[in-house]
Scaffold this active site. Structure first.
Site, PDB file in Angstrom:
ATOM      1  N   ASP A  87       0.843  -1.197   0.000  1.00  0.00           N
ATOM      2  CA  ASP A  87       0.000   0.000   0.000  1.00  0.00           C
ATOM      3  C   ASP A  87       0.876   1.244   0.000  1.00  0.00           C
ATOM      4  O   ASP A  87       1.823   1.346   0.796  1.00  0.00           O
ATOM      5  CB  ASP A  87      -0.888   0.040   1.246  1.00  0.00           C
ATOM      6  CG  ASP A  87      -2.093  -0.874   1.147  1.00  0.00           C
ATOM      7  OD1 ASP A  87      -2.233  -1.572   0.124  1.00  0.00           O
ATOM      8  OD2 ASP A  87      -2.900  -0.886   2.098  1.00  0.00           O
ATOM      9  N   GLY A 139      -2.905  -7.508   8.417  1.00  0.00           N
ATOM     10  CA  GLY A 139      -2.177  -7.721   9.662  1.00  0.00           C
ATOM     11  C   GLY A 139      -0.715  -8.072   9.508  1.00  0.00           C
ATOM     12  O   GLY A 139      -0.023  -8.284  10.508  1.00  0.00           O
ATOM     13  N   ARG A 194      -5.865 -20.690   6.858  1.00  0.00           N
ATOM     14  CA  ARG A 194      -6.060 -22.080   7.285  1.00  0.00           C
ATOM     15  C   ARG A 194      -7.478 -22.564   6.966  1.00  0.00           C
ATOM     16  O   ARG A 194      -7.676 -23.725   6.583  1.00  0.00           O
ATOM     17  CB  ARG A 194      -5.779 -22.216   8.788  1.00  0.00           C
ATOM     18  CG  ARG A 194      -4.299 -22.181   9.154  1.00  0.00           C
ATOM     19  CD  ARG A 194      -4.094 -22.559  10.608  1.00  0.00           C
ATOM     20  NE  ARG A 194      -2.706 -22.577  11.009  1.00  0.00           N
ATOM     21  CZ  ARG A 194      -1.863 -23.598  10.815  1.00  0.00           C
ATOM     22  NH1 ARG A 194      -2.283 -24.685  10.180  1.00  0.00           N
ATOM     23  NH2 ARG A 194      -0.616 -23.529  11.239  1.00  0.00           N
ATOM     24  N   LYS A 245      -8.251   0.733  -4.887  1.00  0.00           N
ATOM     25  CA  LYS A 245      -9.416   0.178  -4.207  1.00  0.00           C
ATOM     26  C   LYS A 245     -10.702   0.899  -4.606  1.00  0.00           C
ATOM     27  O   LYS A 245     -10.730   2.126  -4.722  1.00  0.00           O
ATOM     28  CB  LYS A 245      -9.251   0.282  -2.683  1.00  0.00           C
ATOM     29  CG  LYS A 245      -8.139  -0.580  -2.109  1.00  0.00           C
ATOM     30  CD  LYS A 245      -8.097  -0.450  -0.593  1.00  0.00           C
ATOM     31  CE  LYS A 245      -6.909  -1.208  -0.005  1.00  0.00           C
ATOM     32  NZ  LYS A 245      -7.051  -2.667  -0.156  1.00  0.00           N
ATOM     33  N   GLY A 266      -5.182  -2.988   9.095  1.00  0.00           N
ATOM     34  CA  GLY A 266      -4.828  -1.848   9.925  1.00  0.00           C
ATOM     35  C   GLY A 266      -4.577  -2.161  11.382  1.00  0.00           C
ATOM     36  O   GLY A 266      -4.454  -1.251  12.201  1.00  0.00           O
ATOM     37  N   GLY A 321      -0.241  -3.688   4.068  1.00  0.00           N
ATOM     38  CA  GLY A 321      -0.949  -2.421   4.079  1.00  0.00           C
ATOM     39  C   GLY A 321      -0.230  -1.375   4.895  1.00  0.00           C
ATOM     40  O   GLY A 321       0.620  -0.639   4.407  1.00  0.00           O
ATOM     41  N   SER A 322      -0.547  -1.330   6.177  1.00  0.00           N
ATOM     42  CA  SER A 322       0.037  -0.313   7.056  1.00  0.00           C
ATOM     43  C   SER A 322       1.430  -0.697   7.540  1.00  0.00           C
ATOM     44  O   SER A 322       2.169   0.157   8.038  1.00  0.00           O
ATOM     45  CB  SER A 322      -0.880  -0.105   8.267  1.00  0.00           C
ATOM     46  OG  SER A 322      -2.220   0.057   7.869  1.00  0.00           O
TER      47      SER A 322
END
Length: 295
Positions: free
Chosen positions: A25, A215, A166, A82, A154, A236-237
């Site tokens: 990102d 995550g 999983r 997005k 996030g 992402g973050s």
């Protein structure tokens, strides 16, 4: 005038080209260049990274087209952007701009709480999130060319991405072991198209790539998701909320590629500085769980 749409084969082939890589990102050209130099296979252009979207609250929408154009002009690797779930016009605008992929994303506030986009109606390939095989196959049935775990964006907490990877892979093994006369009941129970259930039994895997997302905050997180069967990693973050984005980006790319070289991952993890601050899942209110924003 006849409408042109990309075939599933072409769209899925484009997504396959990103296999084994990291997609990052970014919110501006400078970050996009850092990602490209670190070895990212693509970037996701957006106005705010998920942790900032979470912190700001309110309604999160498609990024300002100026930001997307700035990123597209800055790098030579593919650029994703997005659109809100079900927002036909946002997706059409991004397609008209020439982005390489569109993410119909639960990170943004859904525009439609009942229907997703009919992605087969577009020329541009789509990526969508999933938590289980039912969600995965419904999105593929709508035309998604690439999947990713939803995780919990996030948060910097890998636990939900692990759970979703999983879950999907366990259900694939379950379907692969079924007899042919059990497949229709499986389609009913999973809420998934029967033809795609049959295809999974034949292939023993999803017909599209499935990346890890939601995550990933450290090189070890990225390597873990690859070890669990991910085809690649979205971050992402985790990159640009860390102390040293360029170093974190490079380390995560290398850890994704050499995910079973534990000595290397240990070296990559040294002196990186602090990763992004994480959020424990039990501290999230139900209405703050982005992963629940879809059908």
């Amino acid at each position: 005038m006849e409408k042109k749409v990309g075939t599933d084969r072409v769209k899925r082939g484009m997504a396959q080209m990103q296999k084994g890589g990291v997609i990052m990102d970014v919110v501006n050209a400078e970050q996009a260049k850092i990602a490209e130099e670190a070895g990212a296979v693509a970037v996701m252009a957006l106005e705010r990274v998920p942790s900032d979207i979470r912190a700001a609250g309110g309604v999160a929408r498609m990024a300002d087209p100026r930001i997307v154009e700035e990123v597209m002009n800055a790098v030579s690797i593919p650029v994703m952007a997005k659109a809100r779930i079900g927002h036909i016009t946002e997706a059409r605008v991004l397609e008209a701009m020439g982005v390489d992929y569109i993410d119909e994303s639960e990170v943004l506030t859904p525009a439609d709480d009942e229907f997703h986009l009919l992605k087969s109606d577009f020329t541009v390939p789509f990526v969508c999130g999933c938590r289980d095989i039912g969600e995965a196959l419904r999105r593929i049935g709508e035309g998604a060319a690439m999947l990713r775990t939803k995780g919990e964006p996030g948060t910097g907490n890998i636990v939900e991405a692990v759970r979703h990877m999983r879950q999907v892979n366990g259900q694939i093994r379950q379907i692969a072991g079924m007899t042919d006369d059990e497949l229709m009941v499986a389609a009913k129970n999973f809420g998934a198209p029967y033809e795609l259930i049959k295809e999974i039994k034949t292939l023993g895997k999803l017909p599209v790539v499935n990346f890890a997302a939601g995550g990933v905050a450290t090189p070890a997180d990225a390597a873990l998701m690859m070890e669990l069967g991910a085809d690649g990693v979205f971050v992402g973050s985790g990159i640009f909320k860390s102390d040293n984005p360029a170093k974190f980006a490079s380390a995560i790319v290398q850890a994704t590629t050499y995910y079973t070289d534990y000595e290397l991952i240990g070296k990559l993890s040294k002196e990186l500085g602090s990763p992004m601050k994480g959020i424990e899942m039990s501290r999230l209110n139900p209405e703050d769980r982005m992963q629940d924003r879809s059908i």
